[in-house]
Write a protein that holds these residues in place. Structure first.
Motif, PDB file in Angstrom:
ATOM      1  N   GLU A  94       0.811  -1.218   0.000  1.00  0.00           N
ATOM      2  CA  GLU A  94       0.000   0.000   0.000  1.00  0.00           C
ATOM      3  C   GLU A  94       0.848   1.273   0.000  1.00  0.00           C
ATOM      4  N   HIS A  95       2.156   1.118   0.037  1.00  0.00           N
ATOM      5  CA  HIS A  95       3.048   2.277   0.115  1.00  0.00           C
ATOM      6  C   HIS A  95       3.995   2.312  -1.079  1.00  0.00           C
ATOM      7  N   LYS A  96       4.610   3.462  -1.303  1.00  0.00           N
ATOM      8  CA  LYS A  96       5.575   3.642  -2.381  1.00  0.00           C
ATOM      9  C   LYS A  96       6.934   4.116  -1.859  1.00  0.00           C
ATOM     10  N   ASP A  97       6.939   5.001  -0.875  1.00  0.00           N
ATOM     11  CA  ASP A  97       8.170   5.594  -0.357  1.00  0.00           C
ATOM     12  C   ASP A  97       8.695   4.752   0.806  1.00  0.00           C
ATOM     13  N   PHE A  98       9.874   4.141   0.604  1.00  0.00           N
ATOM     14  CA  PHE A  98      10.428   3.244   1.619  1.00  0.00           C
ATOM     15  C   PHE A  98      11.758   3.761   2.172  1.00  0.00           C
ATOM     16  N   GLU A  99      11.834   5.067   2.362  1.00  0.00           N
ATOM     17  CA  GLU A  99      13.062   5.665   2.888  1.00  0.00           C
ATOM     18  C   GLU A  99      13.421   5.090   4.258  1.00  0.00           C
ATOM     19  N   CYS A 100      12.428   4.697   5.039  1.00  0.00           N
ATOM     20  CA  CYS A 100      12.686   4.175   6.384  1.00  0.00           C
ATOM     21  C   CYS A 100      13.469   2.868   6.363  1.00  0.00           C
ATOM     22  N   PHE A 101      13.474   2.175   5.224  1.00  0.00           N
ATOM     23  CA  PHE A 101      14.203   0.911   5.104  1.00  0.00           C
ATOM     24  C   PHE A 101      15.504   1.048   4.311  1.00  0.00           C
ATOM     25  N   SER A 102      15.857   2.268   3.939  1.00  0.00           N
ATOM     26  CA  SER A 102      17.036   2.488   3.102  1.00  0.00           C
ATOM     27  C   SER A 102      18.280   2.726   3.944  1.00  0.00           C
ATOM     28  N   LYS A 103      19.398   2.278   3.418  1.00  0.00           N
ATOM     29  CA  LYS A 103      20.674   2.550   4.066  1.00  0.00           C
ATOM     30  C   LYS A 103      20.925   4.049   4.095  1.00  0.00           C
ATOM     31  N   SER A 104      21.473   4.542   5.207  1.00  0.00           N
ATOM     32  CA  SER A 104      21.736   5.971   5.349  1.00  0.00           C
ATOM     33  C   SER A 104      22.789   6.435   4.347  1.00  0.00           C
ATOM     34  N   ASN A 105      22.715   7.694   3.990  1.00  0.00           N
ATOM     35  CA  ASN A 105      23.687   8.336   3.090  1.00  0.00           C
ATOM     36  C   ASN A 105      23.749   7.681   1.709  1.00  0.00           C
ATOM     37  N   THR A 106      22.645   7.145   1.253  1.00  0.00           N
ATOM     38  CA  THR A 106      22.600   6.575  -0.089  1.00  0.00           C
ATOM     39  C   THR A 106      22.410   7.688  -1.116  1.00  0.00           C
ATOM     40  N   ASP A 107      22.797   7.422  -2.366  1.00  0.00           N
ATOM     41  CA  ASP A 107      22.792   8.474  -3.379  1.00  0.00           C
ATOM     42  C   ASP A 107      21.636   8.354  -4.374  1.00  0.00           C
ATOM     43  N   VAL A 108      20.559   7.671  -3.989  1.00  0.00           N
ATOM     44  CA  VAL A 108      19.436   7.488  -4.911  1.00  0.00           C
ATOM     45  C   VAL A 108      18.644   8.786  -5.073  1.00  0.00           C
ATOM     46  N   ARG A 109      18.001   8.928  -6.225  1.00  0.00           N
ATOM     47  CA  ARG A 109      17.192  10.118  -6.498  1.00  0.00           C
ATOM     48  C   ARG A 109      15.795   9.998  -5.907  1.00  0.00           C
ATOM     49  N   THR A 110      15.314   8.768  -5.747  1.00  0.00           N
ATOM     50  CA  THR A 110      13.982   8.550  -5.194  1.00  0.00           C
ATOM     51  C   THR A 110      13.981   7.308  -4.313  1.00  0.00           C
ATOM     52  N   PHE A 111      13.128   7.331  -3.306  1.00  0.00           N
ATOM     53  CA  PHE A 111      12.983   6.172  -2.419  1.00  0.00           C
ATOM     54  C   PHE A 111      11.732   5.363  -2.778  1.00  0.00           C
ATOM     55  N   ASN A 112      11.134   5.662  -3.916  1.00  0.00           N
ATOM     56  CA  ASN A 112       9.907   4.985  -4.317  1.00  0.00           C
ATOM     57  C   ASN A 112      10.193   3.610  -4.924  1.00  0.00           C
ATOM     58  N   CYS A 113       9.428   2.632  -4.483  1.00  0.00           N
ATOM     59  CA  CYS A 113       9.499   1.269  -5.015  1.00  0.00           C
ATOM     60  C   CYS A 113       8.072   0.735  -5.118  1.00  0.00           C
ATOM     61  N   ASP A 114       7.816  -0.035  -6.154  1.00  0.00           N
ATOM     62  CA  ASP A 114       6.506  -0.645  -6.349  1.00  0.00           C
ATOM     63  C   ASP A 114       6.583  -2.105  -5.903  1.00  0.00           C
ATOM     64  N   VAL A 115       6.221  -2.342  -4.647  1.00  0.00           N
ATOM     65  CA  VAL A 115       6.249  -3.705  -4.103  1.00  0.00           C
ATOM     66  C   VAL A 115       5.001  -4.441  -4.572  1.00  0.00           C
TER      67      VAL A 115
END
Length: 250
Positions: A146-167
């Protein structure tokens, strides 16, 4: 011409997939083997990163070379040349613009948990001695869809442009003597699956309620999610591509 190489590896001896200056990686070993056999410097581009110690049952990479007359023979020679923890299944020509990373439509991971101490799983799965409520874990896992933004599960200081994933799929299943979590998405953030599993295990052990995962995701705070479980239990199991990028095999 451009070629896709399909391979698998047991990750214990490697510091992940991607080349690093002071550590051995799967990419480095594969590039050296291809360069030696093809007598030309070969650079390979993988479908994505895997962290140190993570395994891959199915991984793809692409490389460019003039012409490979017999891909089956090259596959045989590569397997004879590579260490026993890396195996090549197939080499196939693809469209020139095909890209192993950017053309991947879906990736699937498994995470293995064992609930009894087992020396034969010491390098293959994560041992959890506390009782686990699988139904509660599965209820919590469904909220991921039900979610798209998974920044809470991302490694800190990552260089991605978006935290969105389609699970698209997330489920726990008992398979013989192991508990397996399967998750599929169009893309994953660094450390994401291990952090998701750590959070779901908190649900399974009663440390949090299934619905609380929504609060964690909405917070975008890595500190609120569970700890990352060990890499040894994580497997990349499938990478899917559109059929149109592959050339017909002769």
């Amino acid at each position: 011409m451009r070629y896709f190489i399909q391979f698998s590896y047991f990750g214990k001896a490697y510091h992940g997939w991607q080349n690093q200056p002071n550590a051995i990686t799967v990419q480095e070993v594969l590039e050296k083997a291809l360069s030696t056999l093809l007598r030309k410097k070969i650079d390979v581009v993988g479908a994505g990163r895997t962290d140190a110690g993570v395994h891959a049952k199915e991984m793809f990479a692409h490389f460019d070379f003039d012409t490979i007359e017999d891909s089956k023979e090259l596959t045989f020679k590569l397997n004879a040349f590579l260490p026993e923890d890396i195996a090549v299944q197939n080499i196939q020509s693809v469209q020139v613009e095909a890209h192993a990373r950017f053309d991947a439509e879906e990736r699937t991971y498994e995470y293995w948990v064992v609930k009894e101490k087992n020396p034969f799983y010491a390098d293959f799965a994560h041992f959890v001695k506390l009782p686990l409520d699988i139904d509660a874990m599965n209820k919590s896992a469904q909220f991921l869809l039900e979610h798209k933004d998974f920044e809470c599960f991302s490694k800190s200081n990552t260089d991605v442009r978006t935290f969105n994933c389609d699970v698209k799929h997330a489920m726990w299943e008992q398979k013989e003597d192991r508990l397996v979590f399967t998750i599929a998405a169009d893309r994953f953030l660094r450390n994401m699956v291990r952090a998701v599993v750590g959070t779901l295990l908190n649900v399974g052990t009663g440390k949090m309620q299934p619905e609380e995962i929504n609060i964690i995701i909405e917070s975008k705070d890595r500190g609120k999610a569970g700890v990352s479980v060990p890499a040894k239990g994580l497997y990349l199991t499938k990478v899917s591509y559109p059929k149109k990028i592959f050339n017909e095999q002769k």
